[in-house]
Design a protein around this motif. Structure first.
Motif, PDB file in Angstrom:
ATOM      1  N   LEU A 229       1.473   9.650  -5.222  1.00 44.20           N
ATOM      2  CA  LEU A 229       1.953  10.976  -4.837  1.00 44.20           C
ATOM      3  C   LEU A 229       2.848  11.561  -5.934  1.00 44.20           C
ATOM      4  N   GLU A 230       3.700  10.746  -6.515  1.00 41.69           N
ATOM      5  CA  GLU A 230       4.575  11.215  -7.599  1.00 41.69           C
ATOM      6  C   GLU A 230       3.737  11.719  -8.787  1.00 41.69           C
ATOM      7  N   LYS A 231       2.690  10.986  -9.099  1.00 41.93           N
ATOM      8  CA  LYS A 231       1.810  11.359 -10.212  1.00 41.93           C
ATOM      9  C   LYS A 231       1.114  12.691  -9.931  1.00 41.93           C
ATOM     10  N   ILE A 232       0.629  12.851  -8.703  1.00 44.74           N
ATOM     11  CA  ILE A 232      -0.064  14.093  -8.310  1.00 44.74           C
ATOM     12  C   ILE A 232       0.889  15.277  -8.374  1.00 44.74           C
ATOM     13  N   GLU A 233       2.106  15.106  -7.823  1.00 43.90           N
ATOM     14  CA  GLU A 233       3.069  16.211  -7.786  1.00 43.90           C
ATOM     15  C   GLU A 233       3.524  16.599  -9.185  1.00 43.90           C
ATOM     16  N   LYS A 234       3.599  15.615 -10.078  1.00 45.74           N
ATOM     17  CA  LYS A 234       3.989  15.917 -11.459  1.00 45.74           C
ATOM     18  C   LYS A 234       2.909  16.767 -12.130  1.00 45.74           C
ATOM     19  N   GLU A 235       1.646  16.410 -11.907  1.00 42.94           N
ATOM     20  CA  GLU A 235       0.544  17.172 -12.518  1.00 42.94           C
ATOM     21  C   GLU A 235       0.471  18.573 -11.901  1.00 42.94           C
ATOM     22  N   ILE A 236       0.776  18.683 -10.573  1.00 41.77           N
ATOM     23  CA  ILE A 236       0.781  20.004  -9.922  1.00 41.77           C
ATOM     24  C   ILE A 236       1.832  20.903 -10.556  1.00 41.77           C
ATOM     25  N   ALA A 237       3.038  20.332 -10.792  1.00 33.58           N
ATOM     26  CA  ALA A 237       4.142  21.107 -11.386  1.00 33.58           C
ATOM     27  C   ALA A 237       3.777  21.593 -12.786  1.00 33.58           C
ATOM     28  N   ASN A 238       3.172  20.701 -13.574  1.00 30.12           N
ATOM     29  CA  ASN A 238       2.782  21.088 -14.943  1.00 30.12           C
ATOM     30  C   ASN A 238       1.756  22.224 -14.917  1.00 30.12           C
ATOM     31  N   GLY A 239       0.802  22.119 -14.010  1.00 28.91           N
ATOM     32  CA  GLY A 239      -0.220  23.167 -13.891  1.00 28.91           C
ATOM     33  C   GLY A 239       0.364  24.494 -13.470  1.00 28.91           C
ATOM     34  N   GLN A 240       1.341  24.437 -12.519  1.00 29.26           N
ATOM     35  CA  GLN A 240       1.962  25.677 -12.046  1.00 29.26           C
ATOM     36  C   GLN A 240       2.746  26.358 -13.153  1.00 29.26           C
TER      37      GLN A 240
ATOM     38  N   LYS B 259      -4.309  14.516   1.355  1.00 27.23           N
ATOM     39  CA  LYS B 259      -4.886  13.245   1.812  1.00 27.23           C
ATOM     40  C   LYS B 259      -3.910  12.090   1.628  1.00 27.23           C
ATOM     41  N   THR B 260      -3.180  12.113   0.503  1.00 29.20           N
ATOM     42  CA  THR B 260      -2.228  11.023   0.236  1.00 29.20           C
ATOM     43  C   THR B 260      -1.083  11.057   1.237  1.00 29.20           C
ATOM     44  N   VAL B 261      -0.572  12.252   1.506  1.00 22.40           N
ATOM     45  CA  VAL B 261       0.517  12.397   2.489  1.00 22.40           C
ATOM     46  C   VAL B 261       0.042  11.962   3.868  1.00 22.40           C
ATOM     47  N   ALA B 262      -1.183  12.329   4.232  1.00 26.18           N
ATOM     48  CA  ALA B 262      -1.724  11.959   5.540  1.00 26.18           C
ATOM     49  C   ALA B 262      -1.872  10.448   5.648  1.00 26.18           C
ATOM     50  N   LYS B 263      -2.311   9.799   4.579  1.00 26.90           N
ATOM     51  CA  LYS B 263      -2.467   8.337   4.602  1.00 26.90           C
ATOM     52  C   LYS B 263      -1.108   7.652   4.729  1.00 26.90           C
ATOM     53  N   MET B 264      -0.136   8.174   4.027  1.00 21.43           N
ATOM     54  CA  MET B 264       1.210   7.599   4.101  1.00 21.43           C
ATOM     55  C   MET B 264       1.770   7.740   5.518  1.00 21.43           C
ATOM     56  N   SER B 265       1.520   8.890   6.125  1.00 20.56           N
ATOM     57  CA  SER B 265       1.985   9.114   7.496  1.00 20.56           C
ATOM     58  C   SER B 265       1.297   8.145   8.452  1.00 20.56           C
ATOM     59  N   GLU B 266       0.002   7.908   8.226  1.00 21.40           N
ATOM     60  CA  GLU B 266      -0.775   7.005   9.082  1.00 21.40           C
ATOM     61  C   GLU B 266      -0.230   5.581   9.023  1.00 21.40           C
ATOM     62  N   LEU B 267       0.230   5.187   7.830  1.00 21.44           N
ATOM     63  CA  LEU B 267       0.756   3.827   7.657  1.00 21.44           C
ATOM     64  C   LEU B 267       2.239   3.730   7.994  1.00 21.44           C
ATOM     65  N   GLY B 268       2.885   4.871   8.227  1.00 24.88           N
ATOM     66  CA  GLY B 268       4.308   4.865   8.562  1.00 24.88           C
ATOM     67  C   GLY B 268       5.187   4.654   7.357  1.00 24.88           C
TER      68      GLY B 268
ATOM     69  N   GLU C  97       0.839  -1.204   0.000  1.00 22.23           N
ATOM     70  CA  GLU C  97       0.000   0.000   0.000  1.00 22.23           C
ATOM     71  C   GLU C  97       0.871   1.249   0.000  1.00 22.23           C
ATOM     72  N   CYS C  98       2.012   1.201   0.768  1.00 19.35           N
ATOM     73  CA  CYS C  98       2.921   2.353   0.765  1.00 19.35           C
ATOM     74  C   CYS C  98       3.511   2.583  -0.622  1.00 19.35           C
ATOM     75  N   GLU C  99       3.852   1.500  -1.295  1.00 20.16           N
ATOM     76  CA  GLU C  99       4.408   1.610  -2.633  1.00 20.16           C
ATOM     77  C   GLU C  99       3.386   2.229  -3.596  1.00 20.16           C
ATOM     78  N   ARG C 100       2.100   1.801  -3.457  1.00 16.99           N
ATOM     79  CA  ARG C 100       1.026   2.341  -4.323  1.00 16.99           C
ATOM     80  C   ARG C 100       0.829   3.837  -4.064  1.00 16.99           C
ATOM     81  N   LEU C 101       0.838   4.203  -2.748  1.00 22.21           N
ATOM     82  CA  LEU C 101       0.619   5.601  -2.386  1.00 22.21           C
ATOM     83  C   LEU C 101       1.784   6.481  -2.854  1.00 22.21           C
ATOM     84  N   LYS C 102       3.014   5.930  -2.822  1.00 18.73           N
ATOM     85  CA  LYS C 102       4.191   6.675  -3.258  1.00 18.73           C
ATOM     86  C   LYS C 102       4.080   7.019  -4.749  1.00 18.73           C
ATOM     87  N   LYS C 103       3.657   6.013  -5.542  1.00 16.99           N
ATOM     88  CA  LYS C 103       3.488   6.241  -6.988  1.00 16.99           C
ATOM     89  C   LYS C 103       2.353   7.251  -7.244  1.00 16.99           C
TER      90      LYS C 103
END
Length: 888
Positions: free
Chosen positions: A833-844, A877-886, A825-831
């Motif tokens: 998060l990378e996808k979200i941050e890439k789209e954020i950068a493109n939008g900015q 939300k993704t960062v919070a979930k990752m933190s919750e799972l450690g 699940e951590c591996e899925r959330l990491k991927k």
């Protein structure tokens, strides 16, 4: 598709009435479609290198009848394919001998009453069809044209000086037939020209200047040319001033000998030459762009030519007077109501009806002309006269035929035997279902002719004495004369994008192909479910596919029922009263359980709603209500609720059967009662559905009686009617609460992504003791239908717990913790998060680019900003979930 929708609505209504015990007649038949049929046959002949005039009238009509025998039954065959429950024994065709006899009788009577006359008047002439057509057959469309201003020299000038009068026209070619120039008598600009003459340019013919209100000071120059032979308003002005009528355009829309050097030219080619010559000779002042309401033949698309022609007409005012009165007094009701006012507006402005057509296919006008040059008598008769009153035996029948709508307008009474049987139990008809496009072509004419010819006399028969026709009539007689009590105007069928279906757009659907793809019942149900009064149907095949699924649902429910009947009580049949019709509700239904009381109540409500909807032609509401009951309540809930009872087994019964050596029948009384309820409710539901889906309901209904039903058809069985005593508000309320709980648990399971096979414990807080008791009594149903392992009742609210559901009657919470693979699940959330941050950068990057912001549409920029906000929330939300799972 429009015809199929109309036929579906007719069939739904007539089946519904028949099942309610009414003697219901739906008359099938077709008209001879004079212009359309003759055009089709002439095109066939053209391909063979033949022409009708070369063949002669008799041979041509033989060919039309041959075409009729080959193709005329196509519409009726499609009606049969659709399941139209008409009385085929009364099938009519407007050219049948009996109907043709009635048409002659009507013509002669109207002629004798002075209501049919022959005269030379301006008519709408279609050169392609080769006949006059009525105003209704002309469709006007606004097109870009020209307004030509032409100088007409005043003869002799004024005070010895040369003077011109300038006229404005959109059709300069018709000036060749001018016989006057009109100015308004109140227009002071032209007062000094009253009684003068002008010289007609190009033709060098003197014509008078007349003072007439035909000329409108505000139009063009205020002076207009007058061409009595080629304009209806000019024609009337010509009669007022006794002007000559000079025809310059012939029946082929070519210039005739009266047009001088322009003779033989097509009318539009002549226009170009006339304008050219006017310019060269200095008569053309100028041209202006002008929007013209161009009249075209509705059938051929040819531009209609107003043309002076000798035709037969109906003096319409006396007939229209009665036809207006019956609608204003409510003896005929329109649905939707606004069409009643549209009808009245048209009727108050109606003109005499040109009923002759220059065709060969149709009812030939029963008029003969004496060939004696000293006589020229016109003889109108029911049969061919042997001699004229002058003694001459040389008589020739009129070559014209009657407008198709003349004979079609008589159908409400001629199809019932008139004039031999002057009244029939089915006159007045109850209902006319049709489209707006023939409201004036057909409906108005049926009303006018019906009210004229079916006026009862004192002895109750229809009047036969023409001398009584114009007398005042009583309200009772007027009410009895109408051809039908109600007119329902259905909507048009458009494509899925609400565009009108046309061959040029390529969006025409063949109804037979739709039936072959999805089935007749599904197609009928689609047309009914989408038929809201006054709203055009956007026909979608996806909807039809959905209703095919509905048909499959009915089949599957039937299979489930038959499987249980075979297993529990193979001899079980629906309980039916003697004669098969008496039960209008659900026969032999036991209401020992909540679900039984609930479904019986819901069935009665559905029956009430459907009957009320059909009463007001809300086919859409009726179909939707049936669909919701059968699929949503009967199949999705009731069948699931009774499955445990159907599967209940009796150990004692099983042992007894084994000891006796008989076939085991280990089912309890409760199982047999549930099975009987299922069968009886299913049979009633089929009756409720039958008018809309006749084929599947007929098939299953017969199978329920093992092929030996008490009646020949389900169509003869009683249509369900609501029994108010069986509507149980308490049962409906309790079941609604139970359903709310089950649906709430199902939704929570979906949110928590609980696997379908996994049962979960739940906690429930009931706000009232009665609700807790309700849940207690139905624990088995809750556990089975909601996928619940155990129900625990708690004494305090659960509304504040994360993931809980709260209502005004209960709170519910799923006690569930999903076991997950933390590393995966951590591996899925990491991927993610990378996808979200890439789209954020493109939008900015885009939003910080000034050139992009300056050029991009505002909607695009706003969309990017909205998406940036969505991504920000998702990242948190993704960062919070990752933190919750450690996660690292």
């Amino acid at each position: 598709m429009g015809h199929m929708m109309e036929q579906t609505q007719m069939d739904v209504i007539v089946r519904w009435h028949r099942m309610r015990g009414h003697v219901a007649l739906w008359l099938p038949g077709t008209d001879h479609a004079g212009i359309a049929t003759q055009m089709l046959v002439e095109r066939q002949l053209a391909k063979e290198g033949k022409k009708r005039r070369e063949m002669g009238r008799e041979k041509f009509l033989e060919r039309v009848w041959e075409w009729r025998r080959e193709y005329g039954g196509a519409i009726l065959d499609q009606m049969k394919r659709l399941g139209a429950s008409v009385d085929w024994g009364r099938e009519y065709f407007t050219m049948d001998d009996k109907l043709s006899h009635a048409v002659k009788e009507v013509f002669v009577r109207l002629y004798e009453e002075g209501l049919i006359y022959r005269g030379k008047y301006i008519v709408n002439w279609c050169s392609d069809c080769g006949t006059a057509i009525s105003d209704l057959e002309v469709k006007h469309e606004d097109v870009a044209g020209k307004l030509y201003e032409i100088r007409y020299p005043v003869v002799g000038g004024v005070d010895g000086k040369g003077e011109f009068i300038t006229v404005a026209t959109t059709r300069p070619e018709t000036m060749l037939g001018d016989t006057a120039v009109a100015v308004n008598p109140k227009d002071e600009r032209y007062t000094h020209l009253h009684g003068k003459h002008v010289m007609l340019p190009l033709m060098n013919r003197e014509i008078p200047i007349i003072a007439d209100e035909l000329a409108q000071p505000e139009f063009g120059t205020g002076a207009v040319k007058v061409t009595p032979a080629h304009d209806p308003n000019d024609f009337l002005a010509g009669l007022r001033h006794n002007l000559p009528q000079i025809e310059v355009i012939d029946e082929h829309s070519k210039m005739n000998a009266n047009a001088g050097r322009y003779a033989g030219l097509d009318r539009f080619a002549a226009r170009a030459h006339v304008v050219e010559d006017l310019t060269e000779q200095g008569f053309l002042v100028g041209t202006k762009d002008y929007t013209i309401a161009l009249g075209k033949c509705d059938r051929s698309g040819t531009i209609v030519e107003p043309r002076l022609s000798t035709q037969w007409f109906v003096k319409i005012a006396p007939l229209a007077e009665r036809a207006i009165e019956v609608v204003e007094k409510g003896y005929i009701r329109f649905t939707p109501e606004n069409y009643g006012q549209i009808y009245l507006n048209w009727m108050h402005n109606i003109h005499d009806w040109c009923i002759s057509r220059q065709l060969w296919w149709g009812h030939r006008i029963p008029a003969w002309y004496c060939q004696n040059n000293d006589c020229k008598e016109v003889v109108v008769a029911r049969e061919a006269p042997s001699a004229c009153k002058c003694g001459s035996t040389k008589l020739e029948q009129d070559t014209d035929v009657l407008d198709t709508w003349f004979s079609s307008g008589l159908l409400p009474f001629t199809t019932l035997g008139w004039p031999e049987a002057t009244r029939d139990v089915f006159y007045p008809n109850s209902l006319m279902i049709t489209g707006f496009d023939i409201l004036f072509f057909w409906v108005a004419r049926m009303i006018m002719l019906g009210c004229w010819f079916m006026m009862p006399r004192a002895d109750g028969d229809a009047e036969e004495d023409a001398s009584t026709a114009t007398k005042e009539v009583s309200d009772e007689a007027l009410r009895a004369s109408v051809p039908f009590r109600e007119v329902y105007i259905h909507a048009l069928v458009r494509d899925a994008d609400r565009q009108k279906m046309s061959k040029t757009k390529g969006n025409v659907l063949d109804p037979i192909e739709v039936i072959e793809r999805y089935g007749t019942d599904a197609t009928r149900f689609t047309l009914a479910a989408m038929a809201a009064p006054g709203t055009d149907i956007a026909f979608s095949e996806s909807r039809t596919a959905g209703y095919r699924n509905f048909a499959n649902k009915i089949w599957n429910a039937a299979r489930f029922m038959f499987m249980n009947v075979d297993r529990i009580d193979a001899g079980l049949r629906p309980e039916t009263a003697e004669g098969g019709r008496r039960y209008v509700g659900v026969a032999g239904f036991s209401t020992q359980t909540l679900e039984d009381r609930w479904i019986l109540s819901r069935f009665n409500r559905a029956a009430k709603d459907v009957n009320e909807s059909l009463e007001t032609y809300r086919f859409d509401e009726a179909a939707t209500r049936i669909y919701d009951f059968f699929w949503g309540e009967f199949c999705d809930w009731y069948l699931e609720l009774i499955k445990p009872r159907l599967n209940e087994e009796s150990v004692e019964a099983g042992l007894r059967s084994a000891l006796d050596g008989a076939e085991p029948r280990p089912h309890t009384i409760a199982a047999r009662v549930a099975c009987a309820n299922l069968v009886n409710l299913f049979e009633a539901s089929l009756r409720l559905l039958h008018p809309v889906m006749p084929f599947i309901t007929e098939e299953i209904w017969h199978a329920m009686y093992d092929g030996k039903p008490p009646l020949k058809s389900i169509a003869l069985a009683a249509y369900p009617a609501a029994d108010e005593k069986q509507i149980d508000l308490g049962a409906e309320t309790e079941m609604a609460i139970l359903q709310d709980l089950i649906v709430a648990v199902r939704n929570l399971r979906a949110e928590l992504k609980v696997e379908p096979k996994v049962k979960v414990p739940i906690e429930v807080f009931a706000h009232e003791l009665a609700i807790r008791k309700l849940f207690d009594e139905n624990l088995a149903a809750i556990e089975r239908l909601a996928g619940v392992e155990k129900v625990t009742f708690v004494e305090s609210s659960l509304a504040n717990l994360p993931g809980a559901r709260g209502t005004s009657r209960f709170d519910v919470h799923i006690v569930y913790e999903k076991k997950i693979d933390v590393v995966a699940e951590c591996e899925r959330l990491k991927k993610e998060l990378e996808k979200i941050e890439k789209e954020i950068a493109n939008g900015q990057r885009q939003l910080s680019n000034e050139q992009f912001l300056a050029k991009a549409p505002a909607k695009v920029v706003e969309g990017l900003k909205a998406r940036a906000e969505e991504l920000r929330v998702l990242r948190e939300k993704t960062v919070a979930k990752m933190s919750e799972l450690g996660c690292e």
